[in-house]
Design an enzyme around this catalytic site. Structure first.
Site, short mmCIF file in Angstrom:
data_model
loop_
_atom_site.label_atom_id
_atom_site.label_comp_id
_atom_site.label_asym_id
_atom_site.label_seq_id
_atom_site.Cartn_x
_atom_site.Cartn_y
_atom_site.Cartn_z
N ASN A 1 -28.05 -65.59 32.47
CA ASN A 1 -27.37 -66.05 31.29
C ASN A 1 -28.40 -66.64 30.08
O ASN A 1 -28.80 -67.62 30.15
CB ASN A 1 -26.50 -67.42 31.64
CG ASN A 1 -25.76 -67.90 30.47
OD1 ASN A 1 -25.73 -67.23 29.30
ND2 ASN A 1 -25.31 -69.33 30.64
N LYS B 1 -27.88 -67.08 27.20
CA LYS B 1 -27.45 -68.09 26.15
C LYS B 1 -27.49 -67.61 24.61
O LYS B 1 -27.72 -66.44 24.48
CB LYS B 1 -27.93 -69.54 26.42
CG LYS B 1 -27.71 -69.89 27.97
CD LYS B 1 -27.84 -71.47 28.03
CE LYS B 1 -27.68 -71.71 29.91
NZ LYS B 1 -27.81 -72.76 30.13
N HIS C 1 -17.94 -71.78 31.30
CA HIS C 1 -19.65 -72.15 31.21
C HIS C 1 -19.64 -73.90 30.89
O HIS C 1 -18.68 -73.94 29.97
CB HIS C 1 -20.54 -71.44 30.44
CG HIS C 1 -21.98 -72.00 30.85
ND1 HIS C 1 -22.80 -73.00 30.05
CD2 HIS C 1 -22.90 -71.44 31.62
CE1 HIS C 1 -23.98 -73.31 30.62
NE2 HIS C 1 -23.95 -72.35 31.36
N GLU D 1 -21.19 -75.54 28.89
CA GLU D 1 -21.61 -75.58 27.43
C GLU D 1 -20.45 -74.99 26.68
O GLU D 1 -20.24 -75.67 25.64
CB GLU D 1 -22.93 -74.72 26.97
CG GLU D 1 -24.14 -75.34 27.74
CD GLU D 1 -25.18 -74.52 27.97
OE1 GLU D 1 -25.30 -73.31 27.49
OE2 GLU D 1 -26.17 -74.89 28.81
N GLU E 1 -21.90 -74.92 38.80
CA GLU E 1 -23.07 -75.37 38.27
C GLU E 1 -23.06 -76.87 37.76
O GLU E 1 -22.16 -77.19 36.97
CB GLU E 1 -23.13 -74.47 36.80
CG GLU E 1 -23.28 -73.19 37.09
CD GLU E 1 -23.95 -72.50 35.73
OE1 GLU E 1 -25.03 -71.70 35.99
OE2 GLU E 1 -23.44 -72.56 34.85
N GLY F 1 -30.37 -76.96 32.79
CA GLY F 1 -31.67 -76.84 31.69
C GLY F 1 -32.17 -78.32 31.58
O GLY F 1 -32.89 -78.46 31.09
N SER G 1 -31.00 -74.98 37.12
CA SER G 1 -32.48 -75.07 37.07
C SER G 1 -33.13 -74.24 38.26
O SER G 1 -34.10 -74.83 38.96
CB SER G 1 -32.85 -76.53 37.22
OG SER G 1 -32.43 -77.32 35.87
P1 PGA Z 1 -30.63 -73.14 33.51
O1 PGA Z 1 -29.12 -72.82 33.13
O2 PGA Z 1 -31.04 -72.12 34.72
O3 PGA Z 1 -31.42 -73.15 32.56
O4 PGA Z 1 -30.42 -74.73 34.48
C1 PGA Z 1 -27.95 -72.35 34.17
C2 PGA Z 1 -26.80 -71.91 33.32
O5 PGA Z 1 -26.50 -72.45 32.41
O6 PGA Z 1 -26.17 -70.97 33.66
#
Ligand code: PGA
Length: 249
Positions: free
Chosen positions: A9, A11, A94, A96, A166, A172, A212
């Site tokens: 992803n 983003k 997601h 976010e 998640e 992140g 992460s």
């Molecule tokens: P990250 O993000 O691997 O940077 O923690 C995962 C995601 O948001 O799908």
């Protein structure tokens, strides 16, 4: 056997030139695992990514879509638009999107229905916040997120659904759920699906872990029996790191 899937992803990262560069580097990597590989660039770069990866097994997928087919929705992109540039899989729900763009369960139901009516595959994301976990409510939160957005569907629809757990506190942040925490939640998710749709369907559905995931922890997380892959944010922006994760299976 369930499909292993590793999806990147991206983003809101990478302009057109950076997208081309990263894809060139991805093509140079050596895949030694059986995992299906997907990347989700920004909308503006989907067509270019699709063209560049036409003869490659890496699938280009979208990070989001609107539920309407077309109309007065300034700034939005529909399922048919995605399909017209070669995209057949979309990430929905997601954290976010839920946190910054107010995506509710009700909106997600509409998006899920729209994607399925266009015969698209969905990577459906969900996960608890830190406060939920601290209060011991993580299973209730996850169960409700899945039920509210997906359990109106016929069993048949689930052939187009991939689940992605998640935990928001691990996205992140550099903080990962321990392999045991991931396994416990994935087993719970499979049990939740079993209770409504039966064990055969539940055992066929791929459940990805996201939050992460890095080259250094992927192998241990992926070794858990109910973890069928990963949704990778930060580490998907470097070809070597991403393929180290792909090859952790
Ligand atoms: P990250 O993000 O691997 O940077 O923690 C995962 C995601 O948001 O799908």
């Amino acid at each position: 056997m369930r499909k292993h899937i590793v999806a990147g992803n991206w983003k809101m990262n990478n302009d057109l030139a950076q997208t081309e560069l990263l894809i060139t580097n991805l093509k140079r990597q050596n895949k030694t695992s059986n995992a299906e590989v997907m990347i989700a660039p920004a909308f503006t770069n989907l067509w270019q990514a699709f063209q560049t990866l036409k003869d490659n097994s890496i699938e280009v997928i979208a990070q989001n879509m609107h539920f309407a087919d077309n109309g007065a929705y300034t700034g939005e992109v529909s399922a048919s638009m995605l399909k017209s540039v070669g995209v057949h899989t979309v990430i929905l729900g997601h954290s976010e999107r839920r946190a910054y763009f107010n995506e509710t369960d009700e909106i997600l139901v509409q998006k899920v229905n729209a994607a399925l009516s266009h015969n698209m595959r969905i990577i459906f994301c969900f996960g608890e916040e830190l406060s939920d976990r601290k209060a011991g409510n993580q299973e209730t939160v996850v169960e409700n997120q899945i039920k509210n957005a997906l359990f109106h569907l016929d069993a048949n629809a689930f052939k187009n659904i991939i689940l992605a757990y998640e935990p928001v506190w691990a996205i992140g942040t550099g903080e990962t759920a321990s392999p045991e925490q991931a396994q416990d939640m994935h087993a719970f998710i499979r049990k939740t699906v079993t209770n409504t749709y039966g064990p055969e369907l539940a055992n066929s559905i791929s459940i990805l872990y996201g939050g992460s995931v890095k080259p250094g922890n992927a192998k241990e997380i992926f070794s858990k029996p109910d973890v069928d892959g990963g949704l990778i944010g930060g580490a998907s922006l470097k070809a070597e790191d991403f393929y180290a994760i792909v090859n952790a299976f």
